[in-house]
Scaffold this motif. Structure first.
Motif, PDB file in Angstrom:
ATOM      1  N   VAL A 348     -21.421  -2.580  14.561  1.00 22.53           N
ATOM      2  CA  VAL A 348     -22.844  -2.442  14.247  1.00 22.53           C
ATOM      3  C   VAL A 348     -23.023  -1.729  12.909  1.00 22.53           C
ATOM      4  O   VAL A 348     -23.848  -2.132  12.072  1.00 22.53           O
ATOM      5  CB  VAL A 348     -23.588  -1.695  15.371  1.00 22.53           C
ATOM      6  CG1 VAL A 348     -25.061  -1.510  15.003  1.00 22.53           C
ATOM      7  CG2 VAL A 348     -23.479  -2.459  16.692  1.00 22.53           C
ATOM      8  N   LEU A 349     -22.235  -0.675  12.681  1.00 22.64           N
ATOM      9  CA  LEU A 349     -22.313   0.028  11.398  1.00 22.64           C
ATOM     10  C   LEU A 349     -21.980  -0.908  10.245  1.00 22.64           C
ATOM     11  O   LEU A 349     -22.628  -0.878   9.191  1.00 22.64           O
ATOM     12  CB  LEU A 349     -21.363   1.226  11.402  1.00 22.64           C
ATOM     13  CG  LEU A 349     -21.702   2.387  12.345  1.00 22.64           C
ATOM     14  CD1 LEU A 349     -20.577   3.420  12.340  1.00 22.64           C
ATOM     15  CD2 LEU A 349     -23.015   3.048  11.945  1.00 22.64           C
ATOM     16  N   HIS A 350     -20.961  -1.746  10.436  1.00 23.52           N
ATOM     17  CA  HIS A 350     -20.563  -2.691   9.388  1.00 23.52           C
ATOM     18  C   HIS A 350     -21.655  -3.724   9.156  1.00 23.52           C
ATOM     19  O   HIS A 350     -22.014  -4.032   8.004  1.00 23.52           O
ATOM     20  CB  HIS A 350     -19.262  -3.381   9.789  1.00 23.52           C
ATOM     21  CG  HIS A 350     -18.809  -4.446   8.840  1.00 23.52           C
ATOM     22  ND1 HIS A 350     -18.131  -4.163   7.679  1.00 23.52           N
ATOM     23  CD2 HIS A 350     -18.962  -5.804   8.861  1.00 23.52           C
ATOM     24  CE1 HIS A 350     -17.876  -5.278   7.029  1.00 23.52           C
ATOM     25  NE2 HIS A 350     -18.364  -6.288   7.731  1.00 23.52           N
ATOM     26  N   ALA A 351     -22.202  -4.283  10.242  1.00 18.84           N
ATOM     27  CA  ALA A 351     -23.227  -5.318  10.114  1.00 18.84           C
ATOM     28  C   ALA A 351     -24.482  -4.790   9.431  1.00 18.84           C
ATOM     29  O   ALA A 351     -25.124  -5.505   8.653  1.00 18.84           O
ATOM     30  CB  ALA A 351     -23.568  -5.874  11.496  1.00 18.84           C
ATOM     31  N   ALA A 352     -24.829  -3.528   9.712  1.00 22.48           N
ATOM     32  CA  ALA A 352     -26.039  -2.938   9.128  1.00 22.48           C
ATOM     33  C   ALA A 352     -25.779  -2.283   7.782  1.00 22.48           C
ATOM     34  O   ALA A 352     -26.717  -1.776   7.158  1.00 22.48           O
ATOM     35  CB  ALA A 352     -26.629  -1.913  10.095  1.00 22.48           C
ATOM     36  N   ALA A 353     -24.504  -2.275   7.334  1.00 19.28           N
ATOM     37  CA  ALA A 353     -24.126  -1.626   6.063  1.00 19.28           C
ATOM     38  C   ALA A 353     -24.534  -0.157   6.057  1.00 19.28           C
ATOM     39  O   ALA A 353     -24.968   0.384   5.035  1.00 19.28           O
ATOM     40  CB  ALA A 353     -24.739  -2.355   4.877  1.00 19.28           C
ATOM     41  N   ILE A 354     -24.379   0.506   7.203  1.00 19.25           N
ATOM     42  CA  ILE A 354     -24.694   1.933   7.321  1.00 19.25           C
ATOM     43  C   ILE A 354     -23.503   2.740   6.821  1.00 19.25           C
ATOM     44  O   ILE A 354     -22.371   2.514   7.251  1.00 19.25           O
ATOM     45  CB  ILE A 354     -25.032   2.300   8.778  1.00 19.25           C
ATOM     46  CG1 ILE A 354     -26.336   1.613   9.196  1.00 19.25           C
ATOM     47  CG2 ILE A 354     -25.148   3.811   8.944  1.00 19.25           C
ATOM     48  CD1 ILE A 354     -26.686   1.801  10.670  1.00 19.25           C
ATOM     49  N   ARG A 355     -23.752   3.668   5.917  1.00 16.78           N
ATOM     50  CA  ARG A 355     -22.710   4.502   5.333  1.00 16.78           C
ATOM     51  C   ARG A 355     -22.836   5.940   5.835  1.00 16.78           C
ATOM     52  O   ARG A 355     -23.950   6.397   6.161  1.00 16.78           O
ATOM     53  CB  ARG A 355     -22.810   4.484   3.802  1.00 16.78           C
ATOM     54  CG  ARG A 355     -22.744   3.096   3.195  1.00 16.78           C
ATOM     55  CD  ARG A 355     -21.340   2.498   3.341  1.00 16.78           C
ATOM     56  NE  ARG A 355     -21.258   1.180   2.728  1.00 16.78           N
ATOM     57  CZ  ARG A 355     -21.357   0.047   3.388  1.00 16.78           C
ATOM     58  NH1 ARG A 355     -21.558   0.069   4.706  1.00 16.78           N
ATOM     59  NH2 ARG A 355     -21.265  -1.121   2.773  1.00 16.78           N
ATOM     60  N   PRO A 356     -21.731   6.675   5.889  1.00 22.58           N
ATOM     61  CA  PRO A 356     -21.787   8.059   6.387  1.00 22.58           C
ATOM     62  C   PRO A 356     -22.757   8.944   5.615  1.00 22.58           C
ATOM     63  O   PRO A 356     -23.350   9.861   6.195  1.00 22.58           O
ATOM     64  CB  PRO A 356     -20.338   8.546   6.228  1.00 22.58           C
ATOM     65  CG  PRO A 356     -19.511   7.305   6.264  1.00 22.58           C
ATOM     66  CD  PRO A 356     -20.349   6.253   5.598  1.00 22.58           C
ATOM     67  N   ARG A 357     -22.909   8.691   4.321  1.00 25.16           N
ATOM     68  CA  ARG A 357     -23.767   9.553   3.504  1.00 25.16           C
ATOM     69  C   ARG A 357     -25.246   9.181   3.600  1.00 25.16           C
ATOM     70  O   ARG A 357     -26.105   9.870   3.040  1.00 25.16           O
ATOM     71  CB  ARG A 357     -23.313   9.514   2.042  1.00 25.16           C
ATOM     72  CG  ARG A 357     -21.940  10.127   1.813  1.00 25.16           C
ATOM     73  CD  ARG A 357     -21.556  10.093   0.334  1.00 25.16           C
ATOM     74  NE  ARG A 357     -20.278  10.724   0.088  1.00 25.16           N
ATOM     75  CZ  ARG A 357     -19.107  10.115   0.216  1.00 25.16           C
ATOM     76  NH1 ARG A 357     -19.066   8.850   0.601  1.00 25.16           N
ATOM     77  NH2 ARG A 357     -17.976  10.748  -0.023  1.00 25.16           N
ATOM     78  N   ASP A 358     -25.589   8.105   4.292  1.00 23.61           N
ATOM     79  CA  ASP A 358     -26.991   7.736   4.467  1.00 23.61           C
ATOM     80  C   ASP A 358     -27.723   8.792   5.289  1.00 23.61           C
ATOM     81  O   ASP A 358     -27.148   9.389   6.210  1.00 23.61           O
ATOM     82  CB  ASP A 358     -27.105   6.384   5.179  1.00 23.61           C
ATOM     83  CG  ASP A 358     -26.636   5.222   4.317  1.00 23.61           C
ATOM     84  OD1 ASP A 358     -26.539   5.412   3.092  1.00 23.61           O
ATOM     85  OD2 ASP A 358     -26.372   4.142   4.872  1.00 23.61           O
ATOM     86  N   THR A 359     -29.001   9.006   4.981  1.00 24.11           N
ATOM     87  CA  THR A 359     -29.821   9.892   5.797  1.00 24.11           C
ATOM     88  C   THR A 359     -30.157   9.177   7.111  1.00 24.11           C
ATOM     89  O   THR A 359     -29.998   7.957   7.238  1.00 24.11           O
ATOM     90  CB  THR A 359     -31.121  10.261   5.066  1.00 24.11           C
ATOM     91  OG1 THR A 359     -31.905   9.063   4.903  1.00 24.11           O
ATOM     92  CG2 THR A 359     -30.828  10.877   3.700  1.00 24.11           C
ATOM     93  N   ASP A 360     -30.652   9.950   8.099  1.00 23.34           N
ATOM     94  CA  ASP A 360     -31.044   9.337   9.368  1.00 23.34           C
ATOM     95  C   ASP A 360     -32.122   8.282   9.150  1.00 23.34           C
ATOM     96  O   ASP A 360     -32.107   7.221   9.788  1.00 23.34           O
ATOM     97  CB  ASP A 360     -31.543  10.405  10.338  1.00 23.34           C
ATOM     98  CG  ASP A 360     -30.395  11.152  11.019  1.00 23.34           C
ATOM     99  OD1 ASP A 360     -29.344  10.525  11.223  1.00 23.34           O
ATOM    100  OD2 ASP A 360     -30.554  12.338  11.321  1.00 23.34           O
ATOM    101  N   ALA A 361     -33.065   8.550   8.252  1.00 25.60           N
ATOM    102  CA  ALA A 361     -34.134   7.588   7.980  1.00 25.60           C
ATOM    103  C   ALA A 361     -33.561   6.301   7.393  1.00 25.60           C
ATOM    104  O   ALA A 361     -33.980   5.195   7.763  1.00 25.60           O
ATOM    105  CB  ALA A 361     -35.161   8.197   7.032  1.00 25.60           C
TER     106      ALA A 361
END
Length: 626
Positions: A348-361
């Motif tokens: 899911v993180l990969h599909a959404a391109a979510i990175r560790p340094r992203d804020t919660d928003a």
């Protein structure tokens, strides 16, 4: 060390969680293994989770930091990945802190090291004041020792950040990692000062790299970089001139883990070899895919030994599909097989391109962008998946006080609902890689999903090293495809594809096939070793075709060049199934020449990269973590 969990919770002011721990049957042994994922699954909020993990770290320090070294029978030659860890600014800390406070900081710091090293199977050779000397590949050999070292270093950076307090805001570490041949196991010193020694250039190189690292930085030697493939994001440094090392050294800083879907893609460097000897198996997979694409869902398990080509045949299936489809990959990890739903979370993180340094928003916005509105419960589905990813929604989504059991069941439904929605518009291929490392919760999710796809355009394709047909014990409609070892004809064709049509001597081909026991990956690697060894001479045959002959059939042991081999003899172990077959553990490539004199092979010769001292002796490849 016996731990009474209830008393421990009371002593650390966590008594309100006693019932939760009892309901999940957390005893003293399980307590030391808890991770943030486990605590989240138990329904514990973020703040208490962090405090509990910090308290467990202190507990681990007293129970593991002084664990005795395992007994060693004798010194042996090994390929090791060595790591030096240094606490930055320890002198300034000692001047600023009360001695008792300093002791607490050092004990917590050492406890963090012990916990992270143990998590990835490393061995702490020695605590050096405010530093630590750690190695991977001894006393247990691993095929991925270099990867384990880098993951440990990254874990240490995160864990050290959690140690910061009002008194110690600036605690940081720096690390150096190198891989190479060493002699390990000699006891040096006298009396109580005796310790296991690791001798060779590799420890010196790791120490030099650590001394050059900035606070919070990890520096890798090129030898370690070569073994980790594309698993990590790295930045190349300018060639370093290191004291005591004659040639400039190439080195790299670690940025973090690379975002890749599968280990196969991350580790594969260069062109992918052709798939050979799998025509019937590939045809079977194609047939099952066509059934799935037409609305008859399929659950398929591809099994076989390490190196047999499971990931390669999955890639071949993907390449053979010409019609439009969507693929989703779940990569299981040997280091995360106790982390609940780890492959699902990473996908899911990969599909959404979510990175560790992203804020919660930012994370929430990215998650919302990929989740489709599949039902009236869409808002709850977003809340459930956000909770799974530990994304704080700050009141935008709420779970209405679900029990842990209810939240688990509805999270499964939400994940399956999203996938089924995709399959309603286009065929869906779901690949679960390396299921021998799957965590129980992910396995349960795949089983439930597999039971619901009978009339859906879904194919779930699972690869595993396990030959057992009980991986999905509760699911009846499972198709099993076993991959066998290749015969001489197929190995010959594989070798020809690597030599680009240049013909090797027939005897040499037979030796490669025999010594690699029909495992295509091993045959590929061993052929590459020969081509790059300098012991093969290219000639023209009478019909003007290019041929390759073995220039020196009997190469002295100390002259064998294994610098490009991914699988290298590491350690002699008792043989089995034959009175003359001592096997060798194999591990990743090394930049050193291999000398076997210390193993009693002074009169032996090397043929195809394997030491032979007796013509009756049989050697074969064996994966270190089968």
């Amino acid at each position: 060390m016996s731990i009474e969990v209830g008393e421990w919770l009371k002593a650390n002011e966590f008594e309100r969680f006693i019932e939760v721990f009892e309901a999940n049957e957390i005893d003293g042994e399980a307590l030391l293994e808890l991770t943030e994922e486990h605590l989240r699954e138990m329904g514990i909020a973020l703040g208490p989770r962090l405090k509990i993990l910090k308290a467990i770290t202190h507990l681990s320090a007293s129970s593991t930091a002084v664990a005795p070294s395992p007994p060693v029978a004798e010194a042996e030659r090994r390929q090791l990945t060595v790591m030096f860890v240094d606490l930055v600014g320890s002198t300034a800390l000692s001047a600023r802190l009360d001695p008792e406070d300093l002791r607490d900081v050092i004990r917590s710091y050492q406890g963090v090291i012990a916990t992270e090293v143990a998590r990835f199977g490393g061995h702490i050779a020695q605590y050096l004041g405010d530093g630590a000397f750690v190695f991977f590949g001894y006393p247990v050999a691993y095929e991925d020792a270099a990867e384990r070292a880098v993951r440990t270093a990254l874990g240490l950076l995160d864990a050290i950040n959690a140690l910061r307090t009002e008194k110690v805001l600036d605690i940081e570490v720096r690390m150096g990692i190198a891989t190479g041949l060493v002699v390990v196991g000699d006891l040096l010193g006298h009396g109580d000062a005796k310790e296991n020694a690791v001798l060779g250039e590799t420890p010196n190189l790791a120490a030099r790299l650590q001394s050059l690292a900035l606070p919070g930085q990890i520096i890798l030697a090129e030898s370690t970089r070569d073994l980790t493939g594309h698993l990590f994001e790295l930045n190349a440094l300018q060639a370093l001139a290191l004291h005591g090392i004659s040639e400039p050294v190439s080195a790299y800083t670690v940025v973090g883990e690379r975002d890749t879907e599968t280990r196969f893609e991350a580790q594969k460097q260069g062109p992918i070899s052709p798939i050979i000897g799998r025509r019937s198996e590939l045809a079977l997979l194609r047939s099952q895919w066509e059934r799935a694409a037409s609305g008859d869902g399929q659950l398929v398990v591809v099994s076989g030994d390490p190196g047999i080509g499971k990931s390669r045949i999955v890639r071949a299936l993907r390449d053979s599909i010409t019609a439009s489809y969507i693929r989703t990959s779940y990569q299981c990890s040997p280091h995360r097989n106790a982390s609940t739903l780890y492959p699902v979370i990473q996908q899911v993180l990969h599909a959404a391109a979510i990175r560790p340094r992203d804020t919660d928003a930012e994370k929430l916005a990215k998650l919302e962008a990929i989740l489709v509105n599949t039902s009236p419960r869409h808002v709850e589905e977003v809340a459930l998946i956000a909770s799974l990813l530990a994304i704080q929604t700050h009141g935008r989504y709420q779970l209405n006080h679900l029990t842990p059991e209810q939240q688990r069941a509805r999270t499964f439904d939400a994940l399956i609902s999203q996938l089924m929605h995709i399959a309603s518009s286009t065929p869906l291929l779901i690949v679960v890689e390396d299921a021998q490392w799957i965590d129980p919760t992910t396995l349960e999710l795949i089983e439930i999903f597999g039971s619901r796809i009978r009339s859906s355009r879904v194919m779930i394709l699972v690869t595993t090293r396990s030959k057992s047909q009980t991986i999905f014990s509760g699911t009846h409609d499972v198709n099993y495809v076993g991959l066998n070892r290749l015969g001489l004809t197929d190995i010959t064709e594989l070798i020809a594809s690597i030599t680009r049509g240049k013909k090797l001597p027939e005897q040499l081909i037979q030796e490669i096939a025999r010594k690699t026991d029909g495992v295509p990956l091993f045959a590929e690697e061993l052929t590459k070793v020969l081509l790059e060894s300098g012991d093969l001479l290219e000639t023209l045959t009478p019909d003007r075709r290019r041929s390759v002959v073995l220039e020196n059939a009997n190469v002295p042991c100390h002259q064998v060049w294994c610098g490009k081999s991914k699988y290298l003899p590491q350690r002699k172990i008792p043989g089995h199934n034959s009175e003359h077959n001592p096997e060798w553990l194999v591990n990743h490539r090394t930049p050193e020449r291999v000398a076997f004199d210390d193993l009693g092979c002074k009169k032996g010769v090397c043929v195809i990269g394997v030491v032979v001292t007796d013509p009756r002796t049989f050697f074969s490849f064996r994966n270190a973590t089968c």
